[in-house]
Structure formats: structure tokens, C-alpha cells
Design a protein around this motif. Structure first.
Motif, mmCIF file in Angstrom:
data_model
loop_
_atom_site.group_PDB
_atom_site.id
_atom_site.type_symbol
_atom_site.label_atom_id
_atom_site.label_comp_id
_atom_site.label_asym_id
_atom_site.label_seq_id
_atom_site.Cartn_x
_atom_site.Cartn_y
_atom_site.Cartn_z
ATOM 1 N N GLY A 31 0.820 -1.208 0.000
ATOM 2 C CA GLY A 31 0.000 0.000 0.000
ATOM 3 C C GLY A 31 0.850 1.254 0.000
ATOM 4 N N PRO A 32 0.583 2.170 0.930
ATOM 5 C CA PRO A 32 1.359 3.417 0.953
ATOM 6 C C PRO A 32 2.823 3.220 1.313
ATOM 7 C CG PRO A 32 -0.068 3.256 2.894
ATOM 8 C CD PRO A 32 -0.466 2.145 1.969
ATOM 9 N N HIS A 33 3.171 2.039 1.806
ATOM 10 C CA HIS A 33 4.559 1.752 2.161
ATOM 11 C C HIS A 33 5.298 1.008 1.040
ATOM 12 C CE1 HIS A 33 3.529 3.102 6.145
ATOM 13 N NE2 HIS A 33 2.566 2.205 6.219
ATOM 14 N N ALA A 34 4.658 0.863 -0.115
ATOM 15 C CA ALA A 34 5.302 0.200 -1.247
ATOM 16 C C ALA A 34 6.420 1.082 -1.787
ATOM 17 C CB ALA A 34 4.281 -0.085 -2.340
ATOM 18 N N PRO A 35 7.485 0.487 -2.304
ATOM 19 C CA PRO A 35 8.571 1.299 -2.870
ATOM 20 C C PRO A 35 8.119 1.989 -4.155
ATOM 21 C CG PRO A 35 8.931 -1.019 -3.368
ATOM 22 C CD PRO A 35 7.747 -0.959 -2.436
ATOM 23 N N ALA A 36 8.658 3.163 -4.398
ATOM 24 C CA ALA A 36 8.335 3.883 -5.631
ATOM 25 C C ALA A 36 9.027 3.249 -6.827
ATOM 26 C CB ALA A 36 8.751 5.343 -5.508
ATOM 27 N N ALA A 37 10.136 2.554 -6.578
ATOM 28 C CA ALA A 37 10.903 1.916 -7.653
ATOM 29 C C ALA A 37 11.900 0.952 -7.017
ATOM 30 C CB ALA A 37 11.632 2.968 -8.484
ATOM 31 N N LEU A 38 12.477 0.103 -7.840
ATOM 32 C CA LEU A 38 13.532 -0.804 -7.403
ATOM 33 C C LEU A 38 14.713 -0.705 -8.361
ATOM 34 C CD1 LEU A 38 11.738 -4.185 -6.502
ATOM 35 C CD2 LEU A 38 12.710 -2.521 -4.902
ATOM 36 N N TRP A 39 15.907 -0.605 -7.802
ATOM 37 C CA TRP A 39 17.118 -0.730 -8.598
ATOM 38 C C TRP A 39 17.461 -2.206 -8.695
ATOM 39 C CZ3 TRP A 39 18.963 3.448 -11.070
ATOM 40 C CH2 TRP A 39 18.582 4.713 -10.587
ATOM 41 N N VAL A 40 17.764 -2.666 -9.888
ATOM 42 C CA VAL A 40 18.002 -4.101 -10.119
ATOM 43 C C VAL A 40 19.352 -4.293 -10.786
ATOM 44 C CG1 VAL A 40 17.158 -6.201 -11.225
ATOM 45 C CG2 VAL A 40 15.532 -4.483 -10.424
ATOM 46 N N ARG A 41 20.143 -5.155 -10.217
ATOM 47 C CA ARG A 41 21.427 -5.549 -10.810
ATOM 48 C C ARG A 41 21.314 -7.022 -11.175
ATOM 49 N NH1 ARG A 41 27.234 -3.910 -8.096
ATOM 50 N NH2 ARG A 41 28.585 -5.181 -9.432
ATOM 51 N N GLY A 42 21.294 -7.306 -12.453
ATOM 52 C CA GLY A 42 21.051 -8.647 -12.946
ATOM 53 C C GLY A 42 19.887 -8.628 -13.910
ATOM 54 N N ASP A 43 19.102 -9.685 -13.920
ATOM 55 C CA ASP A 43 17.979 -9.823 -14.837
ATOM 56 C C ASP A 43 16.675 -9.426 -14.144
ATOM 57 O OD1 ASP A 43 16.065 -10.533 -16.671
ATOM 58 O OD2 ASP A 43 16.493 -12.677 -16.652
ATOM 59 N N PRO A 44 16.091 -8.283 -14.489
ATOM 60 C CA PRO A 44 14.839 -7.877 -13.836
ATOM 61 C C PRO A 44 13.702 -8.856 -14.061
ATOM 62 C CG PRO A 44 15.822 -6.041 -15.045
ATOM 63 C CD PRO A 44 16.555 -7.281 -15.464
#
Length: 297
Positions: A31-44
Motif C-alpha cells: 500500500g502506501p509503504h510500497a517502494p516507488a521503484a527498485l534498482w536491479v542488478r542482474g535480470d529484472p
């Protein structure tokens, strides 16, 4: 912000946001605590496999008992098609990642700091392997140090990303209890591995079992039931001894395993493993592949 993207590009990172094909929709449950984005190193794209996964978490100061149970759980779960999610730390986390990789499975590491510098440094080689075979993710951009509150914030991502969370070994004040709390808040299945009553390293697990309704976990099948729900009882395998059942359960349908590895996984003597393998092969329950054996499909 431009410098963060430039740094990320230098390390082969991608930014995944809600609405992207690779975005793990289970994070939206925060909900409101969900991340706005994720940085991914590898295969998203690997993040999609987390829709059927188990988080194996626990103490950094793990015991031999905790590491053995973690390795058996992780190996058994990836053999059954589950991804393993953990936090990349020393102890139980690192053991979970290593065991998943050793079984040619998928494992996702969720870190507290930026992905330009893996933390802890002693697990750099392990996390490099995770990134090469699957992915390492973080909410924080490059250059962000892993602080205590970021570890606590990271724990909610582990709990939300995984289908079920299992605490393998944890003291009464372990950060893994925080992860378990997030899983319970989200309504995710929660399990805990019992340990010796004399061990302070299992006090947190016993608290989860006693006070928070965590399911006791002894084998990979217990975790599988948390993920997929109760399974119909399987008819007993006619004429199969207890040793043969243990050896068959320790086999993978994908990765060949030799006598020594099976002895470690089952706790049986190598001679007893060899005898069981011979009988299982006669019964067409397994097949020889190279220098090892695989479960017949």
C-alpha cells in the motif's frame, strides 16, 4: 538524480517502476509503504519468479545447525521450482543463497544500501554470482550506505516479495523477527524452524511458534505447504524403506547429485546412500547422469 543514473549505468543496473513488465506486483500489497521503484542488478525478469517463492531468513551469527537446515530447505525448495528470497547477509541469508545456487535454482537478494557496493563486503563474490544468475535488488540508489533503519525498511520488501517467510534461526531481538512481523501484517504465510531449547539462537523462532502462530518447519515439504496450501496425501511408496525415501527426497529432477552430496543432505552414511541408490534405480525411481543421479520424472 542524474549522477545516480550515471552510477547505476556504470554497474549495469536498471530502474524498475510500477507498471513495468518486470515489476513484482506483490509489492503493491504494501500500500502506501510500497517502494516507488527498485534498482536491479542482474535480470529484472527474474522478479516474476518471486510469485512462487520462499524467504529464508535468520541470524547473521548462525550455528552449524541453522546452516544445515537452511541448506536443506533451500535445496529442496528450488528442486520443487520455488525461488529463494533473502537479504544477502552473513549467516542464514548467505547460506540460503549459496544452497539455491548450488542446486541450480533461482535466488533473489534484497539489499539495504545502494548496489554500487555490495554489503556485506565479505559476501561480494556471492552477491556477484546472484546478480549473474538472477538478480540483486535495492530500494536505495547508488551511493546510499546501509544504515540500521534501511535494514528494517528492507525487511518489508523481503516479506512482500516472497509468497511465504520462514525464520530458520533467530535470537529474541533478531532483525528476522521484524521481517516475520511484516509477513504477518501482509497476511503472508509464516513459518519458523524449532531449535534446541538451550540455544539462545533459536529463542526468536520459538517465540514466533508460541506467540504468533508461525507454522513449525522441519522439511522443504512444510514450506511448500505454506506456499501452495495443504497437499493431498500421497500414497505410500510400496516396498520403499525409510532410507530410500530420504535419498529419493534429496534428489533433484534437474541437477545430478553424487553419493557424498546425498550423504550430507540425508544424514546417511555413504554406503547406505549407495545401497539405496541401487534399489531406487532398479525401481526406475531415478536415473544415472554423469557422475551422479537425478530423480526420474
Amino acid at each position: 538524480m542524474l549522477s545516480a543514473f550515471a552510477q547505476a549505468a556504470a554497474f549495469g543496473q536498471r530502474l524498475v517502476v510500477p507498471g513495468d513488465a518486470a515489476w513484482p506486483s506483490q509489492l503493491d500489497d504494501l500500500g502506501p509503504h510500497a517502494p516507488a521503484a527498485l534498482w536491479v542488478r542482474g535480470d529484472p525478469g527474474v522478479l516474476a519468479t518471486a510469485d512462487r517463492s520462499a524467504a529464508l531468513v535468520g541470524s547473521r551469527a548462525s550455528s552449524g545447525y541453522g546452516e544445515l537446515v537452511t541448506a536443506q530447505l533451500a535445496g529442496g525448495l528450488v528442486d520443487r521450482g520455488l525461488a529463494i528470497v533473502s537479504g544477502g547477509a552473513y549467516g542464514i541469508d548467505g547460506t540460503a543463497h549459496r544452497a539455491a545456487l548450488a542446486s541450480a535454482g533461482t535466488t533473489i537478494a534484497v539489499l539495504a544500501g545502494g548496489l554500487d557496493r555490495f554489503y556485506p563486503a565479505g559476501n561480494d563474490e556471492l552477491l556477484q554470482r546472484v546478480a549473474q544468475t538472477a538478480c540483486v535488488v535495492a530500494e536505495a540508489p547508488c551511493g546510499t550506505p546501509p544504515t540500521r533503519w534501511r535494514f528494517l525498511a528492507r525487511n518489508r520488501l523481503i516479506a512482500a516479495l516472497a509468497t511465504a517467510t520462514v525464520v530458520v534461526e533467530a535470537g529474541a531481538r533478531s532483525g528476522s523477527i521484524n521481517t516475520a512481523g511484516h509477513a504477518a501484517t501482509l497476511g503472508r504465510p509464516l513459518g519458523a524452524v524449532p531449535g534446541p531449547v538451550t540455544s539462545g539462537g533459536s529463542a526468536g523462532c520459538h517465540r514466533l511458534l508460541r506467540d504468533y502462530g508461525a507454522a513449525p518447519v522441519e522439511r522443504a515439504e512444510d514450506v511448500l505447504e505454506l506456499v501452495d496450501g495443504p497437499q493431498p496425501e500421497q500414497p505410500a511408496l510400496s516396498g520403499m524403506t525409510a532410507d530410500e525415501e530420504r535419498v529419493l527426497d534429496a534428489l533433484s529432477s534437474r541437477a545430478a547429485r553424487g553419493v557424498d552430496e546425498l550423504a550430507v543432505r540425508t544424514g546417511l552414511a555413504p554406503g547406505d546412500v549407495s545401497a539405496s541408490l541401487a534399489l531406487l534405480e532398479l525401481g526406475a525411481q531415478l536415473a544415472a547422469r554423469g557422475s551422479g543421479w537425478v530423480r526420474a520424472t
